[in-house]
Design a protein around this motif. Structure first.
Motif, PDB file in Angstrom:
ATOM      1  N   UNK A 162      -5.149 -82.948  -7.271  1.00 18.72           N
ATOM      2  CA  UNK A 162      -6.090 -82.449  -6.255  1.00 18.72           C
ATOM      3  C   UNK A 162      -5.362 -81.984  -4.999  1.00 18.72           C
ATOM      4  N   UNK A 163      -5.859 -80.898  -4.402  1.00 15.51           N
ATOM      5  CA  UNK A 163      -5.257 -80.362  -3.187  1.00 15.51           C
ATOM      6  C   UNK A 163      -5.486 -81.305  -2.012  1.00 15.51           C
ATOM      7  N   UNK A 164      -4.554 -81.333  -1.051  1.00 21.13           N
ATOM      8  CA  UNK A 164      -4.716 -82.222   0.118  1.00 21.13           C
ATOM      9  C   UNK A 164      -5.619 -81.620   1.191  1.00 21.13           C
ATOM     10  N   UNK A 165      -6.488 -80.697   0.835  1.00 22.30           N
ATOM     11  CA  UNK A 165      -7.419 -80.099   1.786  1.00 22.30           C
ATOM     12  C   UNK A 165      -8.562 -79.463   1.021  1.00 22.30           C
ATOM     13  N   UNK A 166      -9.662 -79.181   1.718  1.00 21.45           N
ATOM     14  CA  UNK A 166     -10.789 -78.500   1.108  1.00 21.45           C
ATOM     15  C   UNK A 166     -10.559 -76.987   1.138  1.00 21.45           C
ATOM     16  N   UNK A 167     -11.085 -76.320   0.134  1.00 19.40           N
ATOM     17  CA  UNK A 167     -10.918 -74.880   0.065  1.00 19.40           C
ATOM     18  C   UNK A 167      -9.731 -74.501  -0.800  1.00 19.40           C
ATOM     19  N   UNK A 168      -9.425 -73.201  -0.821  1.00 16.78           N
ATOM     20  CA  UNK A 168      -8.379 -72.710  -1.697  1.00 16.78           C
ATOM     21  C   UNK A 168      -7.273 -71.970  -0.951  1.00 16.78           C
ATOM     22  N   UNK A 169      -7.611 -71.326   0.163  1.00 18.31           N
ATOM     23  CA  UNK A 169      -6.680 -70.402   0.795  1.00 18.31           C
ATOM     24  C   UNK A 169      -5.932 -71.058   1.951  1.00 18.31           C
ATOM     25  N   UNK A 170      -4.640 -70.836   1.971  1.00 19.20           N
ATOM     26  CA  UNK A 170      -3.750 -71.379   2.996  1.00 19.20           C
ATOM     27  C   UNK A 170      -2.826 -70.260   3.452  1.00 19.20           C
ATOM     28  N   UNK A 171      -2.445 -70.252   4.704  1.00 21.90           N
ATOM     29  CA  UNK A 171      -1.478 -69.285   5.219  1.00 21.90           C
ATOM     30  C   UNK A 171      -0.247 -70.050   5.687  1.00 21.90           C
ATOM     31  N   UNK A 172       0.898 -69.671   5.137  1.00 22.90           N
ATOM     32  CA  UNK A 172       2.150 -70.277   5.593  1.00 22.90           C
ATOM     33  C   UNK A 172       2.825 -69.341   6.587  1.00 22.90           C
ATOM     34  N   UNK A 173       3.148 -69.897   7.751  1.00 21.76           N
ATOM     35  CA  UNK A 173       3.864 -69.156   8.778  1.00 21.76           C
ATOM     36  C   UNK A 173       5.331 -69.578   8.777  1.00 21.76           C
ATOM     37  N   UNK A 174       6.225 -68.611   8.834  1.00 27.93           N
ATOM     38  CA  UNK A 174       7.653 -68.861   9.025  1.00 27.93           C
ATOM     39  C   UNK A 174       8.041 -68.225  10.346  1.00 27.93           C
ATOM     40  N   UNK A 175       8.436 -69.053  11.293  1.00 25.70           N
ATOM     41  CA  UNK A 175       8.693 -68.565  12.646  1.00 25.70           C
ATOM     42  C   UNK A 175      10.147 -68.090  12.751  1.00 25.70           C
ATOM     43  N   UNK A 176      10.294 -66.886  13.296  1.00 27.49           N
ATOM     44  CA  UNK A 176      11.618 -66.297  13.456  1.00 27.49           C
ATOM     45  C   UNK A 176      12.187 -66.564  14.839  1.00 27.49           C
ATOM     46  N   UNK A 177      12.782 -65.549  15.424  1.00 24.53           N
ATOM     47  CA  UNK A 177      13.462 -65.705  16.708  1.00 24.53           C
ATOM     48  C   UNK A 177      12.801 -64.896  17.823  1.00 24.53           C
ATOM     49  N   UNK A 211       7.039 -77.411  -0.784  1.00 23.38           N
ATOM     50  CA  UNK A 211       6.856 -75.978  -0.691  1.00 23.38           C
ATOM     51  C   UNK A 211       5.407 -75.636  -0.352  1.00 23.38           C
ATOM     52  N   UNK A 212       5.226 -74.801   0.642  1.00 21.43           N
ATOM     53  CA  UNK A 212       3.958 -74.209   1.082  1.00 21.43           C
ATOM     54  C   UNK A 212       3.094 -75.209   1.843  1.00 21.43           C
ATOM     55  N   UNK A 213       2.729 -76.344   1.232  1.00 22.20           N
ATOM     56  CA  UNK A 213       1.842 -77.283   1.923  1.00 22.20           C
ATOM     57  C   UNK A 213       2.601 -78.285   2.799  1.00 22.20           C
ATOM     58  N   UNK A 214       3.898 -78.387   2.657  1.00 23.61           N
ATOM     59  CA  UNK A 214       4.756 -79.091   3.614  1.00 23.61           C
ATOM     60  C   UNK A 214       4.473 -80.580   3.768  1.00 23.61           C
ATOM     61  N   UNK A 215       3.860 -81.212   2.774  1.00 23.30           N
ATOM     62  CA  UNK A 215       3.794 -82.671   2.827  1.00 23.30           C
ATOM     63  C   UNK A 215       5.223 -83.225   2.778  1.00 23.30           C
ATOM     64  N   UNK A 216       5.479 -84.234   3.596  1.00 26.07           N
ATOM     65  CA  UNK A 216       6.815 -84.834   3.591  1.00 26.07           C
ATOM     66  C   UNK A 216       6.788 -86.054   2.680  1.00 26.07           C
ATOM     67  N   UNK A 217       7.651 -86.109   1.668  1.00 24.46           N
ATOM     68  CA  UNK A 217       7.551 -87.163   0.647  1.00 24.46           C
ATOM     69  C   UNK A 217       8.076 -88.503   1.133  1.00 24.46           C
ATOM     70  N   UNK A 218       7.790 -89.515   0.341  1.00 20.24           N
ATOM     71  CA  UNK A 218       8.338 -90.847   0.584  1.00 20.24           C
ATOM     72  C   UNK A 218       9.760 -90.868   0.031  1.00 20.24           C
TER      73      UNK A 218
END
Length: 394
Positions: free
Chosen positions: A361-376, A152-159
């Protein structure tokens, strides 16, 4: 005997003739289900999706949807619940007991995190959050392991392959949140003929609110299994939790299913275009999308087929931009709505302060992330909209 108008309207003798056949599934709505006689009333009825006892447990309409979703997921059994959150809650409540431990990936859906941290401890259930890119340590009291692909949100794909294999070897039940994959990107269960290999999860759930509906207008979830004993355990909890559905909502999900592969492919294609373009922007520090080389878990995504991906990508802007500036960027978008959920016709963008939603720990530096959900919408229009909104950062 002369009957009053109310009695006549309720007990009218007319019944529609048999032989009606149409493309849409008829909508059967009921709380009360009538029995032929008292012998029929007293006859035991298995929870098999073929018999009717009370509207809460199913009608021909909801049984049809459950059967189609089971086929989509390569499952044997499917339970419908009134939301994606209910589909997350049901396995934990049905399986875990005092003294048990549940493992949850650190990038898990926020409501599953809240359930794990705030509710389950009240019933004597312990938990650990694990790095989704690694195989977690299993203990003797580990009874349930949640997986979320992608996170969720950061979209890492698990093992997925490694974690599911480790859990099978120890006899630990696994529950996969397959909302992102939607039953199309990979098969969460065992291999099925003429499909890509399965993964071997015990439970696969979806928020039907997302891709199966596709209209941003229905709340619903599903919980699928292949093992009858596990299904019966889930079904027992399902009945006593009172998870019921409105059949008009079921009708809308049934209507959305046939177009789901087309929508998934179209949104996947545009999402990859925009994610790749954003990765090259000077304002951007990191783009999370499982199909992008370098995105966390990309190799794990390739290991389970590496063909389909959903409509989501997340962007971390360079640390020189403040959270207020990132919010201003989102406010400047004209074609992206600001709202939760995804897989509907309208594109969405939501900023997140990730420091408040992770234990590791977060997988990136900083705190703010924007999640885009692409429509049609048209891809060129969406790119132009993002480009003009980026000017506020300048």
């Amino acid at each position: 005997m002369t009957r009053g108008p109310a009695t006549t309207l309720i007990h009218h003798p007319y019944r529609a003739p048999e032989g009606w056949e149409a493309v849409p599934v008829p909508v059967a709505k009921a709380s009360t289900v009538l029995f032929k006689d008292t012998a029929d009333l007293h006859k035991p009825r298995p929870r098999d999706g073929l018999t009717y006892r009370y509207g809460l447990h199913g009608t021909p309409t909801s049984y049809t949807l459950a059967a189609r979703l089971a086929t989509l997921e390569h499952a044997e059994y499917c339970l419908l619940v009134p939301s994606g959150l209910a589909a997350v809650t049901l396995p934990s409540l049905a399986i875990l007991r005092p003294g048990d431990e549940v493992l949850v990936p650190d990038n898990v859906y926020g409501q599953n995190r809240y359930l794990t941290e705030s509710w389950l401890p009240q019933w004597g259930v312990t938990h650990r959050f694990y790095d989704p890119l690694t195989v977690p340590e299993l203990r003797d009291n580990t009874k349930l392991v949640w997986l979320e692909a992608a996170g969720s949100i950061t979209l890492e794909f698990p093992d997925l392959l490694g974690t599911l294999a480790a859990c099978r070897a120890r006899g630990v039940t696994t529950a996969l949140d397959n909302t992102w994959g939607a039953g199309l990107a990979f098969n969460g269960f065992e291999p099925a003929p003429d499909t890509h290999p399965g993964l071997g999860a015990d439970i696969v759930m979806q928020a039907l609110t997302k891709y199966p509906s596709g209209g941003a207008d229905v709340l619903m979830g599903s919980v699928c299994t292949r093992d009858r004993a596990l299904h019966d355990r889930l079904n027992h909890a399902h009945e006593h939790l009172g998870y019921g559905l409105g059949q008009n909502d079921v009708e809308m999900v049934l209507r959305g299913l046939p177009t789901m592969p087309l929508r998934y492919e179209a949104q996947d294609r545009v999402t990859r275009q925009l994610a790749s373009w954003m990765a090259g922007r000077p304002e951007v520090a990191k783009v999370f999308h499982p199909a992008l080389p370098g995105s966390p878990g990309h190799q794990h995504w390739l290991a389970v087929g590496g063909k389909a991906a959903a409509c989501l990508f997340s962007v971390v802007f360079k640390p020189t931009y403040s959270a207020r500036q990132v919010d201003a960027f989102v406010d400047a978008l004209q074609l992206f709505g600001i709202g939760y959920s995804w897989a509907g016709p309208m594109s969405l963008a939501v900023p997140y302060d990730m420091s408040r939603s992770r234990n590791l720990p977060l997988p990136f530096e900083g705190r703010t992330l924007v999640r885009f959900a692409i429509g049609l919408e048209d891809a060129a229009d969406l790119r132009a909209d993002i480009e003009q909104a980026l000017q506020v950062l300048a």
